[in-house]
Enzyme design. Structure first.
Site, PDB file in Angstrom:
ATOM      1  N   SER A  50       4.774  11.246  -0.386  1.00 58.56           N
ATOM      2  CA  SER A  50       5.400  10.227   0.475  1.00 58.56           C
ATOM      3  C   SER A  50       5.133   8.855  -0.113  1.00 58.56           C
ATOM      4  O   SER A  50       4.417   8.713  -1.108  1.00 58.56           O
ATOM      5  CB  SER A  50       4.823  10.307   1.890  1.00 58.56           C
ATOM      6  OG  SER A  50       3.543   9.687   1.893  1.00 58.56           O
ATOM      7  N   LYS A  51       5.678   7.850   0.549  1.00 56.50           N
ATOM      8  CA  LYS A  51       5.537   6.507  -0.019  1.00 56.50           C
ATOM      9  C   LYS A  51       4.108   5.985   0.041  1.00 56.50           C
ATOM     10  O   LYS A  51       3.810   4.944  -0.535  1.00 56.50           O
ATOM     11  CB  LYS A  51       6.536   5.531   0.599  1.00 56.50           C
ATOM     12  CG  LYS A  51       6.450   5.359   2.068  1.00 56.50           C
ATOM     13  CD  LYS A  51       7.528   4.363   2.491  1.00 56.50           C
ATOM     14  CE  LYS A  51       7.654   4.339   3.993  1.00 56.50           C
ATOM     15  NZ  LYS A  51       8.884   3.783   4.454  1.00 56.50           N
ATOM     16  N   ARG A  52       3.245   6.728   0.707  1.00 54.66           N
ATOM     17  CA  ARG A  52       1.826   6.371   0.654  1.00 54.66           C
ATOM     18  C   ARG A  52       1.284   6.598  -0.761  1.00 54.66           C
ATOM     19  O   ARG A  52       0.300   6.017  -1.170  1.00 54.66           O
ATOM     20  CB  ARG A  52       1.016   7.239   1.627  1.00 54.66           C
ATOM     21  CG  ARG A  52       1.103   6.787   3.058  1.00 54.66           C
ATOM     22  CD  ARG A  52       0.113   7.553   3.913  1.00 54.66           C
ATOM     23  NE  ARG A  52       0.371   8.993   3.888  1.00 54.66           N
ATOM     24  CZ  ARG A  52      -0.508   9.890   3.478  1.00 54.66           C
ATOM     25  NH1 ARG A  52      -1.694   9.536   3.030  1.00 54.66           N
ATOM     26  NH2 ARG A  52      -0.202  11.183   3.496  1.00 54.66           N
ATOM     27  N   HIS A  53       1.917   7.530  -1.483  1.00 52.98           N
ATOM     28  CA  HIS A  53       1.382   7.915  -2.800  1.00 52.98           C
ATOM     29  C   HIS A  53       2.081   7.240  -3.970  1.00 52.98           C
ATOM     30  O   HIS A  53       1.473   7.008  -5.003  1.00 52.98           O
ATOM     31  CB  HIS A  53       1.525   9.437  -2.999  1.00 52.98           C
ATOM     32  CG  HIS A  53       0.983  10.249  -1.883  1.00 52.98           C
ATOM     33  ND1 HIS A  53       1.779  10.976  -1.031  1.00 52.98           N
ATOM     34  CD2 HIS A  53      -0.287  10.429  -1.458  1.00 52.98           C
ATOM     35  CE1 HIS A  53       1.022  11.586  -0.134  1.00 52.98           C
ATOM     36  NE2 HIS A  53      -0.224  11.271  -0.362  1.00 52.98           N
ATOM     37  N   ALA A  54       3.369   7.008  -3.820  1.00 56.90           N
ATOM     38  CA  ALA A  54       4.135   6.524  -4.982  1.00 56.90           C
ATOM     39  C   ALA A  54       5.463   5.975  -4.480  1.00 56.90           C
ATOM     40  O   ALA A  54       5.785   6.101  -3.292  1.00 56.90           O
ATOM     41  CB  ALA A  54       4.412   7.700  -5.925  1.00 56.90           C
TER      42      ALA A  54
END
Ligand code: GLU
Length: 488
Positions: free
Chosen positions: A253-257
């Site tokens: 998810s956008k938490r990661h990349a």
């Protein structure tokens, strides 16, 4: 079952429009698209927007824009139409209702009037008895004859015996005992279908013969197979794709990349570079890492799609994308220039001298990791004066540099031929005559020409800038250096 190796593929990508195009979704779309293009089949886009709260037209637009940017054109779907219109599930409600009614009429589905509160209470009671037990709808309304004027859901009458089997192109034969399934819901109280019913009705109506999607849907497939059979439809083939996970093994998810395709577009990766990385995510062809889009089409095959989930590797993504910018066989000069122009325009350079642009390109290819970076590397050629980095200017444009800048300018202004060799010879003899180290002259020259402490080779830069502009910048650099004296 249709044999995907024999029949002309009719495949689809069926996004739920609740955001942007996620790179995992783009990978699913890509495998379908490659398969269709390889075999002259059809690639259908269908918008799964029955969840009214989460769907938006803005998201539909964003997803389609990203698909277009990636070059994954669709043969049927929104904007292009097709024989199976409409391609928005919200406009196909009558078809789902007809299918649900047919199943009810044939005794294969039923109306269930159990309320959420009743079911919650049953769930709680079970949990109190056995915290680990999995609640399954007990079939309370299965044989109910009356039809009270109350809200209801439609449930599928799941056979309690036997097993549901399908053969997955990636995961092989998958058999699920029917006793593990409950009477799952087909239609919500508001009359809208749930995903399994809508997907089956549409995949059948649209003649889809291979359903390829993320492995996160593999648990839905037995229910869908039951529905195909109950509705008397031919069951398509299935291919489930391994998941794209974060470095920690979580759902990416956008938490990661950066996970939206448009972020990679904005950064300045080429579409072919993005497709290349996505194709290699879960699929391989020998040791080859870098592919043109045509090669992907030619070489893609389900036989080389692996089962294992993978970890999204931002660095590898960037490396693959860089390779596409570096190699002129992958991004031609003309394409590169077209692609970089908007990024230059964003930096305020809207009308770059085409000759300088063309000549600077070979110096940029090796260095620029993405097109934003390329615009940055190109900036000083076009900006007159260039933007002077503060640190570099302070360090190298000192009062004593003015003499070297003017001296070197004088040495090269006399040159008949403006070539890298001639400039280098002139530079060397000037430095020797001054009896100083090369960098004592080279660094001020570099800063005067580019405003920066790092640039491509000085002589290459001077060739691109041309004689007049080079001499002008050397003189302006000398003035700046003197300025440093007066304000020091
Ligand atoms: N709308 C579903 C999703 O976005 C599609 C699943 C499918 O391809 O069947 O996950």
């Amino acid at each position: 079952m249709a044999d995907p190796q024999i029949s002309v593929p009719r495949v689809r990508f069926a996004p739920s429009p609740s955001g942007y195009l996620h790179i995992g979704g783009a990978r699913t779309a890509l495998f379908n698209w490659l398969w269709a293009r390889k075999h002259g089949g059809s690639f259908v886009v269908r918008i799964e927007d029955t969840d009214q709260e989460r769907s938006s037209l803005e998201s539909v637009r964003a997803i389609l824009e990203s698909m277009k940017w990636l070059g994954m054109d669709w043969d049927e779907g929104p904007e292009v139409g097709g024989a199976h219109e409409p391609y928005f599930q919200s406009e196909r409600k009558a078809l789902y209702k007809a299918a649900a009614d047919k199943l009810i009429a044939e005794g294969k589905a039923y109306r269930c009037y159990c309320t959420k509160e009743e079911l919650d209470a049953q769930r709680e009671a079970l949990k109190a008895k056995d915290p680990k037990a999995q609640f399954r709808y007990p079939g309370t309304c299965r044989n109910r004859q009356d039809q009270p004027d109350l809200p209801y859901v439609v449930r599928f009458k799941t056979p309690s015996e036997g097993a549901t089997v399908f053969d997955d192109l990636v995961f092989g034969k998958i058999s699920t005992p029917n006793s593990q399934q409950q009477d799952f819901v087909l239609v919500r109280p508001n009359g809208l279908p749930l995903y399994n019913l809508a997907a089956v009705v549409d995949d059948h109506a649209m003649g889809i013969n291979l359903v390829a999607r993320g492995r996160d849907h593999i648990g839905n497939t037995p229910q869908q197979v039951m529905l195909y059979e109950a509705l008397g439809y031919e069951v398509p083939r299935f291919a489930h794709l391994p998941m794209m996970l974060s470095a920690k093994g979580e759902k990416l998810s956008k938490r990661h990349a950066s996970v939206s395709v448009s972020e990679y577009q904005d950064k300045g990766y080429t579409a072919a570079g993005v497709l290349n990385y996505l194709a290699r995510f879960g699929w391989s062809s020998g040791d080859q890492e870098i592919f043109t889009v045509q090669e992907l089409i030619d070489k893609f095959d389900w036989a080389q799609v692996g089962k294992s989930d993978g970890k999204f590797d931002q660095k590898k993504f960037a490396d693959v994308a860089f390779e596409h910018l570096k190699q002129s066989e992958l991004t031609s000069d003309a394409e590169y220039l077209d692609l970089v122009r908007p990024f230059l325009a964003d930096a305020g350079i809207s009308d770059p001298d085409p000759k300088i642009l063309r000549e600077a390109l070979p110096l940029i290819r090796e260095r620029a990791h993405d097109l934003k970076d390329a615009a940055h590397h190109l900036d000083f050629y076009f900006r007159q004066p260039p933007i002077f980095e503060e640190k570099a200017t302070k360090k190298f444009l000192k009062p004593e540099s003015a003499e070297y800048l003017r001296g070197f300018a004088a040495a090269i202004s006399a040159l008949d031929s403006w070539t890298a060799e001639a400039l280098e010879t002139a530079f060397k003899s000037y430095v020797e005559a001054q009896d100083v180290k090369m960098k004592v002259v080279a660094q001020p020259v570099r800063v005067a020409l580019s405003g920066r402490s790092a640039s491509p080779g000085l002589f290459e830069v001077m060739i691109v800038l041309g004689k007049d502009l080079s001499l002008q910048r050397l003189e302006e650099g000398a003035l700046r250096a003197e300025e440093a004296q007066t304000t020091a």
